[in-house]
Design an enzyme around this catalytic site. Structure first.
Site, PDB file in Angstrom:
ATOM      1  N   HIS A  17      14.801 -18.555 -38.028  1.00 33.92           N
ATOM      2  CA  HIS A  17      14.889 -17.785 -39.274  1.00 33.92           C
ATOM      3  C   HIS A  17      16.182 -18.081 -40.027  1.00 33.92           C
ATOM      4  O   HIS A  17      16.157 -18.426 -41.222  1.00 33.92           O
ATOM      5  CB  HIS A  17      14.804 -16.293 -38.943  1.00 33.92           C
ATOM      6  CG  HIS A  17      14.870 -15.398 -40.141  1.00 33.92           C
ATOM      7  ND1 HIS A  17      13.747 -14.996 -40.825  1.00 33.92           N
ATOM      8  CD2 HIS A  17      15.924 -14.843 -40.801  1.00 33.92           C
ATOM      9  CE1 HIS A  17      14.106 -14.225 -41.845  1.00 33.92           C
ATOM     10  NE2 HIS A  17      15.424 -14.116 -41.841  1.00 33.92           N
ATOM     11  N   GLU A  18      17.308 -17.963 -39.332  1.00 39.01           N
ATOM     12  CA  GLU A  18      18.597 -18.158 -39.998  1.00 39.01           C
ATOM     13  C   GLU A  18      18.810 -19.610 -40.399  1.00 39.01           C
ATOM     14  O   GLU A  18      19.496 -19.893 -41.387  1.00 39.01           O
ATOM     15  CB  GLU A  18      19.734 -17.683 -39.084  1.00 39.01           C
ATOM     16  CG  GLU A  18      19.631 -16.233 -38.639  1.00 39.01           C
ATOM     17  CD  GLU A  18      19.566 -15.240 -39.790  1.00 39.01           C
ATOM     18  OE1 GLU A  18      19.938 -15.604 -40.927  1.00 39.01           O
ATOM     19  OE2 GLU A  18      19.114 -14.094 -39.570  1.00 39.01           O
ATOM     20  N   HIS A  21      17.533 -20.119 -43.942  1.00 35.44           N
ATOM     21  CA  HIS A  21      18.523 -19.710 -44.938  1.00 35.44           C
ATOM     22  C   HIS A  21      19.636 -20.758 -45.049  1.00 35.44           C
ATOM     23  O   HIS A  21      20.052 -21.141 -46.149  1.00 35.44           O
ATOM     24  CB  HIS A  21      19.158 -18.370 -44.543  1.00 35.44           C
ATOM     25  CG  HIS A  21      18.224 -17.201 -44.610  1.00 35.44           C
ATOM     26  ND1 HIS A  21      17.412 -16.942 -45.695  1.00 35.44           N
ATOM     27  CD2 HIS A  21      17.982 -16.194 -43.715  1.00 35.44           C
ATOM     28  CE1 HIS A  21      16.724 -15.841 -45.481  1.00 35.44           C
ATOM     29  NE2 HIS A  21      17.046 -15.370 -44.285  1.00 35.44           N
TER      30      HIS A  21
END
Length: 349
Positions: A17-18, A21
Site C-alpha cells: 500500500h505505502e 503512494h
C-alpha cells in the site's frame, strides 16, 4: 509462529500500500519525508535521499508522509518545490489513489501464485438435495451456473457468497446445460438442522487447471471474488445484517491466521504457505476497499477533498480540511479500540 505469520502478512500488504503512494510521489516530483512500516516507537530507521525509512514496533499499519502534506507546516519555513501542496491536483490525486490501487495489484500477484499451484473452481453443480427448490425446479448435477440475480458467476465460491448474503431471498438462477441457457427462480427453504436457508445445492465446483494462460483470467476472478465479498460484507454491516462479532481487527485476524495454520499443517508446509498467501490476498483487497471509502483520515476522504479542488479550481482551506481529517482520525482510533476489545472478549468467549 502465528505472530510471525501475522507480522509477515501485515508487513507485505502495508508495504504494498505505502509503496504505491511512494512510487507515484516520486514520479510526480513530490518529496517523501517519511516511509514507515508499523506504528508506535521506531525499532530501526535510516535516512536516504531526504526520506527517513523506519520499522516501528506495532505491525498494524504504516505511513508514507509527504512534505507539507497537511498544509499546516508553514511555520517550518517555506515549502520546497517538491512539497505536496505545490504538485498539481491530478498529481496529488494519482499519488493518494496509488496506495489502494497497489493493494489490488498485489492481490492479483498473490492470486497468480495461488491459482498457479492449486487451480480454480468452475461453478458446476455436483449434486442436489431431495425435496429442495433446486431439484424441484429441474436443476441437475453438471449444470454450470452463470448468473445469480443478474450477477455474473465465475468461480464456485461466488455461489456460496450470494446465497449467504441473500439468505432467505428469492433468487433468479441462470445456468447452462449442454451449452443451452436455462433460467429458474428459487425460493430458499429453511433447514432446521443447518439453521439456515438452503437452495438445495449439494456441493458445487469443478476443478480448473491454471498452469497455462488461464492463470491470468482466473487470477482476476479470485481478486474479483475477494472484492465482491468485501463490498457485500460492508453492505450487510450497513443494513444491520452483521453483528459486532462479524468484525475483526488485528487480534481477530491473528486468531484466524492461527486457526488456518493449525488446520493446514498436517498437509505440509507448502499448504500452510498457500493458505497464508490466500489470507494476504483477501486482506490486501480489504485494505484497498476500506481506504477508498470517502471517510476522513482515509485515502478516500483525502480524494474527496482533492476532487472538490479539481472541480472548484481551488483547494479547500487547509485548516478546515485538517480539522475534518483530525476528527475522522479520532473516530477511527475509537473504533479501533472497540474492535480490539471485542476481539479480546470474543477470544475468551
Amino acid at each position: 509462529m502465528t505472530i510471525v505469520l501475522f507480522v509477515l502478512i501485515f508487513g507485505v500488504i502495508v508495504i504494498g500500500h505505502e509503496l504505491g503512494h511512494f512510487l507515484l510521489a516520486k514520479v510526480n516530483g513530490i518529496t517523501v519525508v517519511d516511509f514507515s512500516v508499523g506504528m508506535g516507537p521506531k525499532l530501526l530507521h535510516f535516512n536516504k535521499g531526504g526520506t527517513e525509512y523506519s520499522l516501528r514496533l506495532f505491525p498494524i499499519g504504516g505511513a508514507c508522509m509527504f512534505e507539507g502534506e497537511d498544509g499546516l507546516d508553514t511555520d517550518k519555513g517555506t515549502p520546497s518545490e517538491g512539497a505536496f501542496p505545490n504538485a498539481s491536483v491530478w498529481a496529488r490525486i494519482s499519488t493518494v489513489f496509488a496506495g489502494p490501487f497497489f493493494n489490488f495489484i498485489l492481490a492479483y500477484i498473490l492470486a497468480m501464485i495461488v491459482v498457479g499451484y492449486t487451480g480454480s473452481d468452475r461453478p458446476v453443480l455436483n449434486g442436489l438435495i431431495d425435496g429442495y427448490p433446486a431439484q424441484e425446479a429441474g436443476m441437475q448435477p453438471g449444470d454450470l451456473i452463470t448468473r445469480m440475480n443478474g450477477e455474473r458467476i465465475y468461480v464456485a465460491r461466488e455461489i456460496w457468497l450470494n446465497t449467504y448474503v441473500g439468505a432467505g431471498e428469492t433468487m433468479n438462477i441462470e445456468f447452462l446445460r449442454d451449452g443451452e441457457k436455462h433460467t429458474v427462480t428459487l425460493t430458499p427453504k429453511y433447514n432446521e438442522e443447518e439453521g439456515r436457508y438452503l437452495l438445495g445445492f449439494n456441493g458445487y465446483g469443478e476443478y480448473v487447471d491454471c498452469r497455462n494462460a488461464g492463470i491470468f483470467k482466473y487470477s482476476y476472478y479470485e481478486v474479483r471474488y475477494s472484492l465482491r465479498a468485501t463490498i457485500k460484507s460492508l453492505g450487510m454491516l450497513i443494513q444491520g445484517k452483521a453483528t459486532k462479532d462479524d468484525i475483526s481487527g488485528p487480534i481477530g485476524v491473528a486468531q484466524v491466521i492461527g486457526e488456518v495454520r493449525e488446520q493446514a499443517e498436517p498437509y505440509g508446509i507448502w499448504v500452510v504457505i498457500l493458505n497464508m498467501i490466500n489470507i494476504a490476498l483477501l486482506l490486501s483487497v480489504n485494505l484497498g476497499v476500506m481506504n477508498l471509502l470517502p471517510l476522513p483520515a482515509l485515502d478516500g476522504g483525502r480524494l474527496v477533498f482533492l476532487i472538490i479542488e479539481a472541480i472548484r479550481g481551488k483547494p479547500v482551506p487547509p485548516e478546515k480540511e485538517g480539522m475534518v481529517h483530525f476528527a475522522g482520525f479520532v473516530v477511527l482510533m475509537i473504533l479501533m479500540v472497540f474492535v480490539m476489545f471485542n476481539d479480546i472478549s470474543r477470544f475468551f468467549r
